[in-house]
Design an enzyme around this catalytic site. Structure first.
Site: not given
Length: 390
Positions: A130, A224-225, A253-254, A256, A279, A312, A314
């Site tokens: 990554e 994300n990102a 996961d609720g 991210h 992640d 955040l 991970g």
């Protein structure tokens, strides 16, 4: 002599069966048969009648687990320890993930993952790099000092990796930012067998589309990102939605990604193109409340892993929890939620010929789930280990 698992419902990856048994031997599935047709002389294990036997989960993005961070200790032992820790959570195959770091350490991680992949039934399926060819603008917790463009030495090394991993059934996944890598380089990496995924990117939708044509196969933790969708700047997210062939990994996961974004993604993408990743970081599977990532303290609080300023870092989740989130919070049918954690990621990295299904010739990598979708037991290569025994 074959072993028979019977008594539980069986989800084959294609259908949910009642009254069937799974015949395994020599690390693979021999057959799925009605319980009345169990082979004579087989060793029979009767599973609890309220459980569900499913294909073992495949996670293509695991930074760490069980107190181990692959970037901190890029060794074969660390990769094996991470795989062992995640096995208790139903994950029977994974890619240890090495985030942006210096070139020598990246090579060290690749060689370590290769050694772990060569180990029979290790659960290590290759490596996920990554970075480091990502956007500084969308770096997240990746150290900007290590972000760079690929050079000839990088490419000479990286393009040899897929063949070396493939000798052991492994894969190489690389997350990069399309705006930071030209099309010729993308084509060279893809043609060598590297699975390319767009992530940590601020690319325009036009540039992302070009990259998809040049060999990028999917998206790393979509949403994300990445920049948000704007009226005149749709960005990589809309490119992902618009291209039916593009795969999308998501962290469910609720925390991210808002549930409405995930519902939209599942509605727009063709069936099978959305898969789950964790992640995961070292706290998963442990009671620890903090750890260090490249010199920065990461706190475990409020269901999040984050820096002191709230960025955040991970996720604090395993794939079983992600499956439950899809089922209970997103309304995803059980069968599809299970495929999102097994068959779909296996297909994304190209190991679906022997993983992701309970079918003849496939590996006997299995997870036994309780009625509340907790992990009762797992099998890797036909060898079982109950969660309680860890």
């Amino acid at each position: 002599m074959p072993t028979v698992l019977q008594g539980a419902r069986v989800f084959t990856g294609d259908q949910l069966l009642e009254g069937h048994a799974v015949v395994i031997g020599d690390g693979t599935v021999h057959a799925v048969v009605p319980s009345s047709e169990v082979p004579t002389g087989a060793t029979v294990h009767t599973l609890p009648g309220d459980t569900l036997l499913a294909p073992g989960f495949v996670d293509v993005q695991v930074n760490g687990a069980g107190g181990v961070l692959f970037n901190d200790t890029p060794t074969e032992e660390a990769a094996l320890a991470i795989a062992s820790a995640m096995r208790t959570c139903g994950t029977t195959g994974l890619l240890p993930t090495f985030i942006t770091d210096d070139a020598d350490r990246m090579r060290e991680a690749c060689e370590a993952a290769l050694s772990a992949t060569a180990r029979p039934d290790s659960g290590v399926l290759g490596i996920h790099l990554e970075g480091p060819f990502i956007s500084r603008e969308r770096a997240g917790v990746h150290a900007p000092s290590f972000i760079r463009a690929p050079d000839p030495r990088d490419l000479d090394y990286l393009t040899t990796l897929p063949r070396r991993f493939a000798a052991h059934g492994g894969r190489v996944l690389m997350t990069l930012a399309p705006e930071c890598v030209d099309d010729a380089t993308l084509r060279r990496l893809a043609s060598s067998g590297v699975v390319l995924s767009a992530g940590h990117t601020a690319a325009s939708s036009e540039r992302t589309t070009q990259a998809l044509k040049a060999g990028v196969r999917g998206f790393t933790h979509l949403f994300n990102a990445m920049p948000p969708v704007m009226n005149r700047q749709p960005g990589p997210i809309v490119a992902a939605l618009n291209h039916d062939d593009a795969w999308c990994g998501v962290i469910a996961d609720g925390v991210h990604v808002h549930a409405d974004n995930l519902r939209l993604l599942l509605k727009v993408k063709p069936p099978g193109k959305v898969f789950l990743v964790t992640d995961a970081m070292p706290p998963v599977g442990t009671p620890v409340t903090s750890f260090t990532l490249q010199g920065r303290t990461i706190l475990r609080r409020h269901g999040r892993l984050e820096t002191e300023d709230g960025t955040l870092a991970g996720a604090d989740i395993d794939l079983t929890a992600a499956v439950r989130h899809c089922l209970h919070s997103l309304g995803v049918p059980l069968e599809e939620a299970l495929r999102m954690a097994s068959l779909h990621p296996a297909t994304f990295i190209g190991v679906h010929g022997h993983r992701g299904r309970i079918a003849p010739g496939h590996r006997a990598d299995l997870v036994l789930l309780t009625p509340d979708l907790s992990v009762h037991s797992t099998w890797v290569g036909g060898q079982t280990k109950s969660k309680a025994s860890h």
